[in-house]
Design a protein around this motif. Sequence first.
Motif, PDB file in Angstrom:
ATOM      1  N   LEU A 198      45.413  51.613  25.484  1.00 53.51           N
ATOM      2  CA  LEU A 198      45.180  51.187  26.873  1.00 53.51           C
ATOM      3  C   LEU A 198      44.660  50.218  26.759  1.00 53.51           C
ATOM      4  CD1 LEU A 198      44.920  54.509  29.016  1.00 53.51           C
ATOM      5  CD2 LEU A 198      47.265  53.002  28.534  1.00 53.51           C
ATOM      6  N   LEU A 199      43.615  49.624  25.598  1.00 54.36           N
ATOM      7  CA  LEU A 199      42.678  48.356  25.506  1.00 54.36           C
ATOM      8  C   LEU A 199      43.487  46.847  26.057  1.00 54.36           C
ATOM      9  CD1 LEU A 199      40.496  49.131  22.373  1.00 54.36           C
ATOM     10  CD2 LEU A 199      39.976  49.223  25.465  1.00 54.36           C
ATOM     11  N   PRO A 200      44.983  46.619  25.291  1.00 50.07           N
ATOM     12  CA  PRO A 200      45.968  45.780  26.397  1.00 50.07           C
ATOM     13  C   PRO A 200      46.073  45.730  27.015  1.00 50.07           C
ATOM     14  CG  PRO A 200      46.599  46.468  23.669  1.00 50.07           C
ATOM     15  CD  PRO A 200      45.535  47.284  24.529  1.00 50.07           C
ATOM     16  N   ILE A 201      45.855  46.674  28.380  1.00 48.69           N
ATOM     17  CA  ILE A 201      46.166  46.873  29.662  1.00 48.69           C
ATOM     18  C   ILE A 201      45.142  46.186  30.283  1.00 48.69           C
ATOM     19  CG2 ILE A 201      46.784  47.494  31.320  1.00 48.69           C
ATOM     20  CD1 ILE A 201      48.888  49.279  29.571  1.00 48.69           C
ATOM     21  N   VAL A 202      44.182  47.355  29.682  1.00 47.31           N
ATOM     22  CA  VAL A 202      42.544  46.574  31.066  1.00 47.31           C
ATOM     23  C   VAL A 202      41.913  44.947  30.588  1.00 47.31           C
ATOM     24  CG1 VAL A 202      40.317  47.713  30.483  1.00 47.31           C
ATOM     25  CG2 VAL A 202      42.119  49.511  30.137  1.00 47.31           C
ATOM     26  N   THR A 203      42.198  44.538  28.887  1.00 43.03           N
ATOM     27  CA  THR A 203      41.644  43.187  29.075  1.00 43.03           C
ATOM     28  C   THR A 203      41.762  41.966  29.997  1.00 43.03           C
ATOM     29  OG1 THR A 203      43.654  42.968  27.499  1.00 43.03           O
ATOM     30  CG2 THR A 203      40.225  44.182  26.431  1.00 43.03           C
ATOM     31  N   VAL A 204      43.574  42.601  30.694  1.00 44.26           N
ATOM     32  CA  VAL A 204      44.279  41.736  31.066  1.00 44.26           C
ATOM     33  C   VAL A 204      44.021  41.460  32.852  1.00 44.26           C
ATOM     34  CG1 VAL A 204      45.328  40.888  29.977  1.00 44.26           C
ATOM     35  CG2 VAL A 204      45.714  42.424  30.715  1.00 44.26           C
ATOM     36  N   CYS A 205      42.702  43.207  33.451  1.00 45.83           N
ATOM     37  CA  CYS A 205      43.345  43.486  34.632  1.00 45.83           C
ATOM     38  C   CYS A 205      42.111  42.936  34.993  1.00 45.83           C
ATOM     39  CB  CYS A 205      43.255  44.923  34.310  1.00 45.83           C
ATOM     40  SG  CYS A 205      41.332  45.638  34.288  1.00 45.83           S
ATOM     41  N   ASP A 206      41.396  42.351  34.934  1.00 40.41           N
ATOM     42  CA  ASP A 206      40.039  41.546  36.293  1.00 40.41           C
ATOM     43  C   ASP A 206      40.310  40.342  36.374  1.00 40.41           C
ATOM     44  OD1 ASP A 206      37.688  41.996  36.933  1.00 40.41           O
ATOM     45  OD2 ASP A 206      36.438  41.736  35.448  1.00 40.41           O
ATOM     46  N   MET A 207      40.700  40.659  37.907  1.00 42.76           N
ATOM     47  CA  MET A 207      40.476  39.951  38.834  1.00 42.76           C
ATOM     48  C   MET A 207      40.057  38.781  39.494  1.00 42.76           C
ATOM     49  SD  MET A 207      45.182  38.184  38.579  1.00 42.76           S
ATOM     50  CE  MET A 207      43.801  37.514  39.578  1.00 42.76           C
ATOM     51  N   VAL A 208      39.145  39.912  39.085  1.00 43.86           N
ATOM     52  CA  VAL A 208      37.954  38.714  40.301  1.00 43.86           C
ATOM     53  C   VAL A 208      37.210  37.478  39.306  1.00 43.86           C
ATOM     54  CG1 VAL A 208      36.661  41.782  40.798  1.00 43.86           C
ATOM     55  CG2 VAL A 208      35.745  40.174  39.260  1.00 43.86           C
ATOM     56  N   ASN A 209      37.668  37.636  37.903  1.00 44.94           N
ATOM     57  CA  ASN A 209      36.621  36.397  37.341  1.00 44.94           C
ATOM     58  C   ASN A 209      37.604  35.431  37.883  1.00 44.94           C
ATOM     59  OD1 ASN A 209      34.871  37.636  35.473  1.00 44.94           O
ATOM     60  ND2 ASN A 209      37.010  38.266  34.631  1.00 44.94           N
TER      61      ASN A 209
END
Length: 260
Positions: free
Chosen positions: A75-86
Motif C-alpha cells: 500500500l505504500l505506493p498509493i499512500v505516498t501520492v495521496c496528500d493533496m493538502v500540499n
Amino acid sequence: MKGLIIKDIMCLKKQLMIFAFVIIGVLVVSVMYVLSARFGNIASAGREMLNVKENNLTETDVKNIGSMALIMFMLLPIVTVCDMVNVFAADGKAGFFKIAGSFPVSLKKRVLARYMTIYALFGIGMTVDIIIAFVLSLITDMIKFTDFLGIIISAASLMSIYSACSILFCILLGYGKEMYAQLLSVVSIIIGVLLVNIGSVKQAVKTMMEADGEGDISGLWKILDFIKHKSYIMLIAAVIVSVTTYVLSYMVAERKRGVI
C-alpha cells in the motif's frame, strides 16, 4: 483545466520523487519477503508459532498475519501520492489563489481540477501496485492476485475518500489550516466507519484488547476478507463521497471567493 492539473502535480514533485524510490523499495522488499515466507526465516517463524500451544493460532491465522505484513508494503505506493493538502499549502505560499479568478477557467473547473489530480495520481499508484502484485502472485501462494487486486482497490478508494475530504476542508478552512483539514478528514472517516458498521468495529476492538491470548481473532480476518472480496463497496463509497464533496467544495468556494 489541463494546465491546472499539471500545476497541481508539479506542486507534488517532492512526493513524486519519493514515490519513485518507494516503488523500487517495495518491489525489492516484497520479493524478499515472499521468498523468505516460502523458504526462509519467516516460514520457520510461522511453523514455530503453530507449534506453540499457548498461541491458539491456526494455520489460517498465521497465513493471514503474513499476508497483512505484505499488504502493508504493497500500500505504500498509493499512500505516498495521496496528500493533496500540499497543493493547497504551495498555492497559499505562492499566492496563486489571489490571481486564479483572473484565469479564463471557471471556478467549477478549478475545483474539478483538484479532484481530477487525485484520480490521476491514484491511477498511477494503482497501476504500479497491480504490476507489483502480478509479479508477487507468480512467486508466492500466500495471497492470490485477485485478492491483491481487491486490497488495492479498497486502499485506493479509502485514500480517495481521505483526499476528497481534505480538499473540502482545505477550501472551507482556508490557507494555513491544512493540518486541521487533515485531522478533520481522518475524524470524518472514522465517524463514517463507526456509523456504517459499529457492530463489526466493536467486535474487532474487543478481539484486539484480549489480554489472555485466548480470544478468537476471526473477527479481524472478516474485516480482511471484506477488504479483499468486497472492494466494490469501498469503490462505490469513494465515488459517492467524491461527488458529494465536489459539490460541497464548489458551493463553499463560490461563497468564499479567492480560496482556490
